[in-house]
Design an enzyme around this catalytic site. Structure first.
Site, short mmCIF file in Angstrom:
data_model
loop_
_atom_site.label_atom_id
_atom_site.label_comp_id
_atom_site.label_asym_id
_atom_site.label_seq_id
_atom_site.Cartn_x
_atom_site.Cartn_y
_atom_site.Cartn_z
N GLU A 159 5.72 4.74 48.98
CA GLU A 159 6.23 4.53 50.33
C GLU A 159 7.70 4.96 50.42
OE1 GLU A 159 5.54 0.37 50.81
OE2 GLU A 159 3.42 0.56 50.31
N GLU A 213 -0.82 -0.47 48.90
CA GLU A 213 -0.61 -0.45 47.46
C GLU A 213 -1.91 -0.19 46.69
OE1 GLU A 213 2.78 -1.97 49.38
OE2 GLU A 213 0.71 -2.71 49.51
N GLN A 222 7.14 -0.38 46.18
CA GLN A 222 8.49 -0.57 46.71
C GLN A 222 9.18 -1.82 46.18
OE1 GLN A 222 9.38 -0.87 51.16
NE2 GLN A 222 9.62 1.32 50.74
N ALA A 252 8.09 -5.29 43.46
CA ALA A 252 7.03 -5.84 42.60
C ALA A 252 6.20 -6.89 43.32
CB ALA A 252 7.64 -6.44 41.33
N TYR A 275 4.89 -6.67 46.05
CA TYR A 275 3.83 -6.02 46.82
C TYR A 275 2.73 -5.46 45.93
CZ TYR A 275 7.57 -5.93 50.35
OH TYR A 275 8.58 -6.26 51.21
N ILE A 276 2.80 -5.70 44.64
CA ILE A 276 1.87 -5.05 43.72
C ILE A 276 0.51 -5.74 43.69
CG2 ILE A 276 2.32 -6.33 41.56
CD1 ILE A 276 2.64 -3.52 40.22
N PRO A 300 -1.92 -6.45 45.89
CA PRO A 300 -3.11 -5.79 46.43
C PRO A 300 -3.65 -4.68 45.54
CG PRO A 300 -1.44 -6.07 48.14
CD PRO A 300 -0.79 -6.41 46.84
N HIS A 345 10.65 -10.54 47.95
CA HIS A 345 11.37 -9.40 47.37
C HIS A 345 12.07 -9.80 46.07
CE1 HIS A 345 11.02 -8.45 51.66
NE2 HIS A 345 11.03 -7.18 51.30
#
Length: 348
Positions: free
Chosen positions: A40, A71, A93, A95, A97-98, A100, A140
């Protein structure tokens, strides 16, 4: 490739960790046309932290390209690319968000070599900023490294300096197995000593910010002795290396600081050698305590060094709570908690 493997500091340039990561990607894309960067905003924008700045302009949109915000899709495509013969370097972008993408990482990437009896591999390096210290809040700031160290078939790498970041990233990209490359964003632009009320420090003048401009690699699975010592072994990685180093220097204790660099593969020999020498062990990481990687380290030290220990193994970690935005500095292991743990372990 063996003749090219070097770890040298000749003809170096001062770099931040962001610049070192960008340099590693640039070097590998120039050397190997199969290396592609995706994620992204990594293309025209150059990434949210500018780690991929300038790469699309240099190598084109077919090798550095933006993806949708999915992701699972990013990692799924990377698995296919790796099986086809490319060496993708997808960026997640943050960690946080990892999650999924866990099914693709755990069920596909990690198992592909075994399931295909070596016919297919997944030579992919998943880069992602991780950890706290930037007031990023719950979504985040997480440190999910323990999840991936549990998965057979995935390697987990966490640099603590610009020099290590470039050398380890190059080694990760060249590796034929999937690598999770977590980048401590708190130290992207300078080391962090744990004192939150002091101005942010710069990498300028730091010896580990002198980075070769060209190719070099650091073997995965080799720890770094940050500071030799005889009284206590401190195992740490990422941002905590700098917090520990600053705390030990102010205490004046003869502690040996071991930067693990990679959690999988783990440099068991270096850990065992240090603890057997000092007889005491402290483990520091910012992830939550329960089932954190420190628990595995503690068990390993207990199993291999029990008769050399002069005191119980101690841990300083994050707390077993969701990451607190307003209480970030209390959650983050700092000099006070590390000092208390050192005092306790040295009394035993």
């Amino acid at each position: 490739m063996a003749d090219d493997v070097i770890e040298t500091r000749t003809q170096t340039t001062q770099m931040t960790m962001i610049q070192a990561i960008n340099s590693a990607l640039d070097v590998m894309m120039e050397r190997d046309p199969d290396v592609v960067v995706m994620g992204e905003d990594v293309g025209f924008f150059g990434g949210v932290f500018r780690a991929t700045a300038g790469l699309q302009q240099k190598y084109g949109k077919n090798r550095v390209f933006d993806t949708p915000i999915t992701e699972c899709g990013i990692i799924g495509v990377a698995v296919g690319m790796g099986a086809y013969g490319l060496r993708p370097v997808p960026e997640i972008q943050f960690a946080d968000y990892i999650y999924p993408a866990l099914d693709q990482l755990v069920s596909e990437a990690a198992r592909l070599r075994y399931r295909s009896a070596g016919e297919f591999i997944a030579p992919m390096t998943v880069r992602s900023p991780f950890g706290g210290g930037i007031f990023g809040g719950q979504t985040h700031s997480q440190s999910p490294e323990g999840i991936f160290t549990h998965v057979s078939g995935v390697k987990t790498v966490i640099p603590s300096t610009p020099y290590d970041a470039k050398g380890l990233l190059i080694a990760a990209i060249e590796d034929n197995d999937p690598v999770i490359f977590f980048e401590p964003k708190r130290i992207y632009n300078g080391p962090f000593d744990g004192h939150y009320d002091t101005p942010a420090r710069s990498w300028a003048g730091h010896p580990e910010a002198q980075v070769p401009a060209g190719y070099y690699r650091i073997e995965l699975g080799k720890a770094r002795i940050v500071r030799p010592g005889e009284a206590l072994t401190i195992l740490c990685y990422g941002t905590m290396v700098h917090v520990v180093e600053n705390t030990v220097a102010k205490l004046g204790i003869d502690a040996e600081i071991v930067d693990l660099r990679t959690l999988v593969p783990l440099d068991i020999k270096a850990i065992e050698g240090s603890v057997r020498k000092t007889g005491r062990c402290l483990i520091v990481h910012e992830a939550t305590r329960t089932s954190g990687f420190g628990a595995e380290l503690s068990a390993l030290v207990q199993e291999r060094c029990f008769y050399h220990l002069e005191a119980p193994v101690e841990r300083v970690t994050g707390f077993d709570t969701p990451y607190p935005h307003s209480l970030e500095w209390a959650y983050f292991p700092g000099p006070v908690r590390i000092r208390e743990a050192i005092t306790k372990i040295m009394k035993d």
